[in-house]
Design a protein around this motif. Structure first.
Motif: not given
Length: 208
Positions: A151-159
């Motif tokens: 899926g997607l890499t970890p990161g700030d979902a809000q940003v």
């Protein structure tokens, strides 16, 4: 008779009343979208809706009230339209593409969207912020949900959500509002390449 609610328009209790409310909101969308908030009037909205001004005031106390209710209704309709477009997607990037394309489709169906929402900043600033914050909340939840293997890499979902919304906003402005069309497949391919991979060159063994 309609039933009073704590916020928003007075909700009708009958199908006929619901249809009248719908006509008023549709007329308000057309009127505000074409003429802007200040040039529009209650009389022009009721003329479009083919109802009396007395009927208008059963549902809304003022022009400002129907404008704020309209922005809330447009936001709800947009979020629903986008959610339906991605409901069966299992690939996270495909879901982002389908969501963006659903937004661009919505812009074409609602040509007054940009004018109405932007004017809301000066008519009802809390409603303006709520419109975007609710979009961001839904998008950030989907981005966070899709983090993981395959899926997607970890990161700030809000940003990330606000950044993707910015991309959609200006695509809608250029293509939907100014050119009155949908971006070509090549355009969306480039957008998704940007979202999926960024613009920095990848070098072997490079450290972040």
């Amino acid at each position: 008779m309609p039933a009073e609610t704590a916020a928003g328009p007075t909700r009708p209790l009958t199908a006929r009343g619901e249809a009248t409310l719908r006509r008023l909101l549709d007329a308000a969308e057309a009127e505000f979208g074409e003429r802007g908030f200040h040039a529009a009037s209650v009389s022009s909205i009721t003329a479009r809706a083919k109802v009396s001004q007395g009927t208008f005031y059963i549902y809304f106390p003022s022009k400002e009230a129907i404008f704020s209710a309209l922005v809330d209704q447009i936001g709800h309709a947009l979020r629903k339209h986008m959610a339906l477009a991605v409901a069966e997607d299992t690939d996270p990037l495909l879901a982002q593409r389908d969501g963006l394309e659903a937004f661009l489709d919505f812009v074409q169906r609602h040509p007054g969207l940009y004018r109405i929402v932007q004017e809301c900043q000066f008519v009802d600033e809390p409603a303006f912020r709520t419109y975007y914050e609710r979009l961001a909340e839904g998008l950030s939840r989907s981005l966070q949900r899709d983090v993981g293997p395959g899926g997607l890499t970890p990161g700030d979902a809000q940003v990330r959500a606000w950044a993707i919304m910015g991309i959609g906003h200006f695509l809608g402005l250029r293509y939907g509002l100014w050119q009155k069309t949908r971006p070509r497949k090549a355009v969306m391919d480039e957008v998704m390449s940007f979202i999926g991979h960024g613009i920095a060159a990848k070098t072997s063994g490079a450290r972040r």
